[in-house]
Design an enzyme around this catalytic site. Structure first.
Site, PDB file in Angstrom:
ATOM      1  CB  THR A  96      18.579  40.323  69.990  1.00 41.68           C
ATOM      2  OG1 THR A  96      19.480  41.061  71.684  1.00 41.68           O
ATOM      3  CG2 THR A  96      17.106  40.161  70.115  1.00 41.68           C
ATOM      4  CE  LYS A 171      20.356  38.872  74.437  1.00 44.47           C
ATOM      5  NZ  LYS A 171      20.743  40.242  73.845  1.00 44.47           N
ATOM      6  CE  LYS A 239      15.279  44.574  69.233  1.00 44.06           C
ATOM      7  NZ  LYS A 239      16.645  43.493  69.772  1.00 44.06           N
TER       8      LYS A 239
END
Length: 290
Positions: A96, A171, A239
């Site tokens: 990701t 995503k 994150k």
């Protein structure tokens, strides 16, 4: 293609590598911490000493890493895979990542003569181990088609969303929505516990009513049990939310709920919960005796 290199053997990468081994592929693996790679040797994997070493004979190289910095180091660092990748080898990053870095990586791959796919996934550790991931692919359709048999060994489906950057964008949207739900559920559970409601009965109402998404049901059970064994580490959600908020801004959208959830995860990391499962965000406002 039979020879595959896998870079990164965390909860996701290890499961993906095992699925490839079970499907009969020749798999070379690399992980920064060697101890994570050793168990795969018993399953038939070759353990490489660097990303460059892993890439030398691979027809396809797959990365599943923590963030932009880890991806950048694995691909373009001093011992990075890109320097040893054979022209024509397919490169795929399933981490990701930020959309900006994904596009930079695709350009570096093209300059080296290698087709590139970005294919982040939905699912966590159980889905990786079971080969039930969903790949969100971005890149050239012909390249994705060439890689489909390999992706199929690790997944329940492969969705081609468009050019490079499309998968990363989707995503981040997906994880933004998951992160907001997780943060809201943690606060809802804190209200239930602090108010004296019957916790199990109250959660049953949430789980089986309109709010009861698969995430609420699964994550809520771990929150209730205070079971923080890692399926998806909390620091990784921080994150992802940080990248999502930045991507929203890049597209002219202020993700205000994303910012609030990001700050909640940031507080949880500051409280020492970053290496626990995402469910540990529920500890911020809960009574110790709950």
């Amino acid at each position: 293609m039979k020879s595959i290199a896998v870079l990164g053997l965390g909860n996701m990468g290890a499961g993906m590598a095992r699925r490839l081994l079970k499907a009969g592929y020749e798999v070379t693996v690399y992980n920064r911490t060697r101890e994570r790679a050793d168990p795969l040797a018993a399953d038939g994997a070759v353990i490489a000493t660097s990303p460059k070493h892993a890439a030398e004979h691979a027809e396809m190289i797959v990365a599943m890493l923590a963030d932009d910095n880890a991806s950048r180091a694995a691909w373009t660092g001093e011992a990075g895979a890109l320097s040893a990748a054979r022209p024509g080898a397919i490169l795929m990053d399933s981490s990701t990542l930020s959309v900006t870095w994904v596009r930079q990586l695709a350009a570096a791959a093209a300059a080296h003569g290698c087709p590139f796919i970005e294919a982040p996934v939905t699912g966590s550790k159980p889905q990786a181990e079971a080969g039930e991931l969903l790949f969100l692919a971005g890149g050239d359709a012909a390249t994705i088609d060439a890689a489909r048999p390999i992706l199929a060994a690790m997944s329940r489906a492969i969705v081609h969303l468009g050019p490079v950057g499309s998968g990363a964008t989707m995503k981040l949207v997906n994880n933004f929505l998951c992160g907001v739900q997780a943060a809201a559920l943690a606060e809802a559970l804190a209200v239930i516990e602090n108010s004296g409601l019957n916790r199990d009965a109250a959660f049953d109402i949430l789980a089986n009513g309109a709010p009861g998404s698969p995430l609420v049901k699964g994550l809520g059970k771990r929150m209730l049990a205070r079971d923080y064994r890692v399926n998806f580490a909390l620091h990784l959600m921080l994150k992802d939310m940080t990248y999502a908020v930045a991507e929203g801004a890049r597209n002219g959208v202020a993700l205000r709920m994303g910012e609030a959830a990001r700050d909640q995860f940031r507080a949880a990391v500051a409280a020492g919960l970053g290496d626990r499962d995402l469910a540990a965000v529920s500890e911020l406002d809960r009574p110790v005796s709950a």
